[in-house]
Design an enzyme around this catalytic site. Structure first.
Site, PDB file in Angstrom:
ATOM      1  N   HIS A   1     -70.101 -33.465  98.082  1.00 17.23           N
ATOM      2  CA  HIS A   1     -70.905 -34.211  97.108  1.00 17.23           C
ATOM      3  C   HIS A   1     -71.002 -33.379  95.838  1.00 17.23           C
ATOM      4  CE1 HIS A   1     -74.994 -34.163  95.251  1.00 17.23           C
ATOM      5  NE2 HIS A   1     -74.721 -35.442  95.080  1.00 17.23           N
TER       6      HIS A   1
ATOM      7  N   VAL B   1     -73.287 -34.373  88.048  1.00 15.22           N
ATOM      8  CA  VAL B   1     -73.824 -33.773  86.820  1.00 15.22           C
ATOM      9  C   VAL B   1     -74.525 -34.889  86.065  1.00 15.22           C
ATOM     10  CG1 VAL B   1     -72.287 -31.795  86.549  1.00 15.22           C
ATOM     11  CG2 VAL B   1     -71.534 -34.032  85.748  1.00 15.22           C
TER      12      VAL B   1
ATOM     13  N   HIS C   1     -67.804 -20.827  97.570  1.00 16.12           N
ATOM     14  CA  HIS C   1     -68.857 -20.081  96.880  1.00 16.12           C
ATOM     15  C   HIS C   1     -68.300 -19.125  95.824  1.00 16.12           C
ATOM     16  CE1 HIS C   1     -72.645 -21.345  98.753  1.00 16.12           C
ATOM     17  NE2 HIS C   1     -71.894 -21.637  99.802  1.00 16.12           N
TER      18      HIS C   1
ATOM     19  N   HIS D   1     -87.152 -32.567 108.537  1.00 20.32           N
ATOM     20  CA  HIS D   1     -87.535 -33.164 109.813  1.00 20.32           C
ATOM     21  C   HIS D   1     -86.640 -32.689 110.962  1.00 20.32           C
ATOM     22  CE1 HIS D   1     -84.387 -35.765 108.218  1.00 20.32           C
ATOM     23  NE2 HIS D   1     -84.200 -36.265 109.427  1.00 20.32           N
TER      24      HIS D   1
ATOM     25  N   GLY E   1     -84.402 -49.500  89.308  1.00 19.53           N
ATOM     26  CA  GLY E   1     -83.696 -50.767  89.261  1.00 19.53           C
ATOM     27  C   GLY E   1     -82.198 -50.615  89.147  1.00 19.53           C
ATOM     28  N   GLY E   2     -81.680 -49.489  89.630  1.00 17.00           N
ATOM     29  CA  GLY E   2     -80.245 -49.251  89.589  1.00 17.00           C
ATOM     30  C   GLY E   2     -79.486 -50.190  90.523  1.00 17.00           C
ATOM     31  N   ARG E   3     -78.179 -50.126  90.425  1.00 16.34           N
ATOM     32  CA  ARG E   3     -77.325 -51.010  91.220  1.00 16.34           C
ATOM     33  C   ARG E   3     -77.220 -50.453  92.639  1.00 16.34           C
ATOM     34  NH1 ARG E   3     -71.585 -51.677  92.115  1.00 16.34           N
ATOM     35  NH2 ARG E   3     -71.050 -53.883  92.272  1.00 16.34           N
TER      36      ARG E   3
END
Length: 302
Positions: free
Chosen positions: A108, A111, A147, A177, A260-262
């Site tokens: 993942h 930016v 790294h 959790h 309210g994003g897609r």
């Protein structure tokens, strides 16, 4: 204060999406990205690109978005209450890659840039982003390479930058959790405005451009590694952890949904297949147990 060049940031982000998609498509050698352009009724839009069913990548999504609105969503003002009541712009590139071969890590990166404005007040802006690696079967040389690239791109900005953002990544991508890390970390930064605008933008560019240098050599080393039903079963189980983190803890997911994003674009980070198993325990001495013992605990890889 020197004016913020939001146009330059947007141009960089769109070019970054292009370069990453082109490189991943070439590495896969099979499937191609499909693009879906979208508009947001409240303001802004983006272009979502997803590759699926490839030779190497079961699913890879690389999204660009530029959204704006009259008020910041709750997820953004929770830790910055001074921003309540300001209009905002948010733009960024976010990607998640789910390879088919369990020996190739999931990865993942993102930016992003935010600016919040209010009449009669100075704009409040910051950059954020980073990249992290989630292996299912760990390799020391892969972790060290990942790294090393992260450390080297940080070095021109100060020797303290890599340790700080490496630690932040370790702390952020942690499933509280489960009391368990999601992967082996990398870099994570947010609210970056402590340098001048140009330096903050340069650092963000270095992170975005450094992702391929960190990830593609690992893909090339592992994509032909033989695997079978056992490895696939473990990969799907560990993918369940990815889902848990994104839906329970990830601030970006919350921001996207609350603003309210897609939804289709926000949830493209989910793996195409995953599974859960009650009270799973890897066999002692197994490669699966090694992930928990040697790779998920926080380490100094370089």
């Amino acid at each position: 204060m020197k004016p913020i060049d939001a146009h330059a940031i947007k141009n960089f982000l769109m070019a970054l999406q292009d370069s990453i998609c082109n490189a991943l498509q070439q590495e896969d050698g099979g499937a191609e990205f499909k693009e879906d352009e979208w508009l947001r009724p409240e303001g802004g839009g983006g272009r979502s690109r997803v590759l699926s069913g490839g030779h190497v990548f079961e699913q890879a999504g690389v999204n660009f978005s530029h959204v704006y609105g009259a008020a910041m969503p709750a997820s953004a003002t929770a830790h910055r209450p001074d921003l309540a009541g300001r209009s905002y712009q948010a733009m960024g590139v976010s990607l998640v890659i789910h390879p088919e071969n369990p020996y190739v890590p999931t990865s993942h990166a993102n930016v992003r840039f935010f600016v919040a404005e209010k009449e009669g007040a100075e704009p409040v802006w910051w950059f954020g982003g980073g990249f992290d690696l989630t292996p299912f079967y760990g390799f020391e040389e892969d972790a060290q390479h990942w790294h090393s690239v992260a450390r080297e791109l940080c070095q021109p900005f100060g020797s303290e930058v890599y340790p700080r953002y490496k630690q932040w990544c370790d702390e952020y991508f942690y499933l509280k959790h489960r009391q368990e890390a999601r992967g082996i970390g990398g870099l994570f930064f947010d609210d970056l405005n402590s340098w001048d605008f140009e330096t903050c933008f340069s650092f963000t560019q270095a992170v975005g451009n450094g992702f391929l240098d960190a990830y593609l050599p690992i893909v090339a080393r592992r994509k032909e590694h033989p695997w079978g039903a056992r490895e696939r079963d473990f990969q799907l189980y560990r993918r369940g952890r990815y889902v848990e983190f994104n839906l329970v803890w990830d601030r970006g997911t919350l921001f996207g949904l609350q603003s309210g994003g897609r939804t289709e674009s926000i949830l493209m980070s989910m793996p195409p297949l995953a599974r859960w198993e009650y009270d799973y325990q890897p066999a002692a001495g197994s490669p699966e147990a090694e992930l928990y013992q040697r790779f998920l605990p926080v380490r100094h890889w370089v």
